[in-house]
Motif scaffolding. Structure first.
Motif, mmCIF file in Angstrom:
data_model
loop_
_atom_site.group_PDB
_atom_site.id
_atom_site.type_symbol
_atom_site.label_atom_id
_atom_site.label_comp_id
_atom_site.label_asym_id
_atom_site.label_seq_id
_atom_site.Cartn_x
_atom_site.Cartn_y
_atom_site.Cartn_z
ATOM 1 N N ALA A 6 36.142 52.438 30.238
ATOM 2 C CA ALA A 6 34.837 52.496 31.541
ATOM 3 C C ALA A 6 33.859 52.138 31.400
ATOM 4 N N LEU A 7 33.103 52.611 30.147
ATOM 5 C CA LEU A 7 32.018 52.246 29.310
ATOM 6 C C LEU A 7 31.492 50.186 29.646
ATOM 7 N N ALA A 8 32.834 49.925 28.528
ATOM 8 C CA ALA A 8 32.421 48.563 28.312
ATOM 9 C C ALA A 8 32.565 47.876 29.938
ATOM 10 N N GLU A 9 33.366 48.535 30.571
ATOM 11 C CA GLU A 9 33.676 47.502 32.140
ATOM 12 C C GLU A 9 32.571 47.637 32.766
ATOM 13 N N SER A 10 31.705 48.954 32.523
ATOM 14 C CA SER A 10 30.585 49.278 33.334
ATOM 15 C C SER A 10 29.336 48.709 33.165
ATOM 16 N N HIS A 11 29.344 48.058 31.822
ATOM 17 C CA HIS A 11 27.950 47.332 31.625
ATOM 18 C C HIS A 11 28.122 45.580 31.916
ATOM 19 N N ASN A 12 29.472 45.340 31.699
ATOM 20 C CA ASN A 12 30.078 44.096 31.808
ATOM 21 C C ASN A 12 29.605 43.956 33.966
#
Length: 398
Positions: free
Chosen positions: A350-356
């Motif tokens: 979820a954190l990786a995708e929010s960054h993307n």
């Protein structure tokens, strides 16, 4: 242009330095493990010692609220659960651009598991161009670029609370376990030294957003990868102090730094020490941070943390006090967090995708200013364009 041939001659020196540092680090680690075992037997006395003398110490140490030898295996989350996360990015203001303004883009992610529901992956851009947005921080001596970063922290917290509470609060629906995650620390160190009015414009709305999550019983968790913190190791310095009273100002002011008895294991990090004590899927003891900046926080929002072996690294996990004191919420959050790391192959998905979703690439920046230029020309503005310096830097004769 970087000259690789010239750089290659400097690499052996760097390698030799790190080889020496690794040997010294291994020695410090073995010493720290011995000190940790000794400190377990006098944990309460060390806590009392810190609380009595903390105003005379030149370092900040966290307080363990569980035994130092705590090793707890994290329970996997239920099949049905949801995760919420936000992250931010920005375009900083520049006098060389078409217009002096800045943009904050907050990426939002909402993932549902075991519920046959579509995820949410999007971003919310905000543009700031009014004088009260651009220059309000000047009265406190804060540069606009710095203020932009502070405002970004506020927007990330507000968007996270609005998204999570908006999903959970409607009556009769979504009562599966949830977790709200942010990338990085919940301790906002930059608040230290800010003027009172400036601090209120940042901290108050963040804590209001946290209160929304608390009311909805959605645990909030900050995930720190590759943490450099030494708060836990600093607690062991109380054990190493050879003076009857641990008064740094009086006892060690004239002592050479290398000879200060409590610094024998510096600069060892918490993650290195707890990496020796935790198996994958385990967490260590819960700590209460004693960072002085937390005195500005509401009592229920003071930050606690623990270290978790997520399989790929030792992660520092931070939660507000209202999560740490609710065992069900705390365990629920840890279980979902660890599942997120496993799904993300070493980092919460979820954190990786929010960054993307939040990241602003070079092409996005060009399109933003192109759109702004079109609108300004349509509005009848003359001489719209970048400065000669900016235009020249975008080209090259090489």
């Amino acid at each position: 242009m970087l000259d690789i041939a010239k750089l290659a001659g400097k690499i052996p020196g760097i390698s030799h330095h790190f080889q020496q540092e690794m040997t010294a680090s291994s020695q410090r680690l073995e010493l720290a493990k011995t000190i940790l075992q000794q400190a377990q037997n006098q944990q309460e006395a060390l806590i009392e010692r810190y609380q009595t003398w903390r105003d005379r110490l030149i370092f900040s140490a966290a307080m363990p609220v569980e035994p130092l030898d705590t090793r707890i295996t994290i329970v996997p989350p239920p099949h049905r659960h949801s995760v919420f996360a936000t992250d931010g990015s920005q375009i900083a203001p520049s006098h060389h651009e078409i217009a002096y303004c800045y943009l904050i883009n907050v990426g939002r992610v909402m993932l549902h598991y075991g519920q046959n529901l579509h995820p949410l992956l999007d971003s919310l851009p905000e543009v700031y161009y009014r004088p009260e947005d651009l220059y309000v921080s000047r009265q406190w001596g804060i540069r606009t670029e710095e203020w932009l970063g502070y405002r970004r922290s506020v927007l990330e917290a507000q968007c996270l609370a609005d998204m999570a509470c908006g999903w959970v609060n409607p009556p009769g629906a979504h009562h599966e376990p949830n977790l709200a995650m942010v990338d990085g620390s919940l301790v906002y160190w930059f608040l230290d030294g800010l003027a009172h009015d400036a601090r209120d414009l940042i901290l108050v709305p963040i804590q209001e957003a946290w209160e929304q999550l608390k009311a909805a019983r959605i645990p909030l968790m900050g995930y720190l990868s590759a943490s450099r913190s030494v708060e836990g190791v600093n607690f062991l310095r109380l054990h190493n102090c050879t003076f009857d009273t641990p008064n740094c100002i009086m006892n060690c002011v004239d002592v050479e730094e290398q000879q200060i008895p409590c610094k024998v294991i510096e600069p060892l990090r918490d993650t290195t020490l707890w990496g020796e004590n935790l198996q994958p899927g385990q967490r260590g003891p819960l700590w209460q941070s004693s960072a002085r900046i937390l005195e500005l926080y509401d009592e229920a929002q003071r930050i606690y943390f623990c270290y978790v072996n997520v399989g790929t690294e030792i992660a520092r996990i931070e939660v507000p006090g209202w999560v740490a004191e609710d065992q069900d919420l705390f365990n629920q959050g840890l279980g979902i967090m660890l599942a997120q790391v496993n799904k993300g192959f070493g980092y919460p998905v979820a954190l990786a995708e929010s960054h993307n979703q939040a990241v602003i690439r070079g092409g996005d920046r060009i399109r933003f200013f192109a759109l702004l230029e079109q609108q300004m020309i349509r509005a009848g503005l003359q001489n719209v364009g970048t400065s000669y310096k900016e235009a020249r830097k975008r080209g090259s004769i090489a």
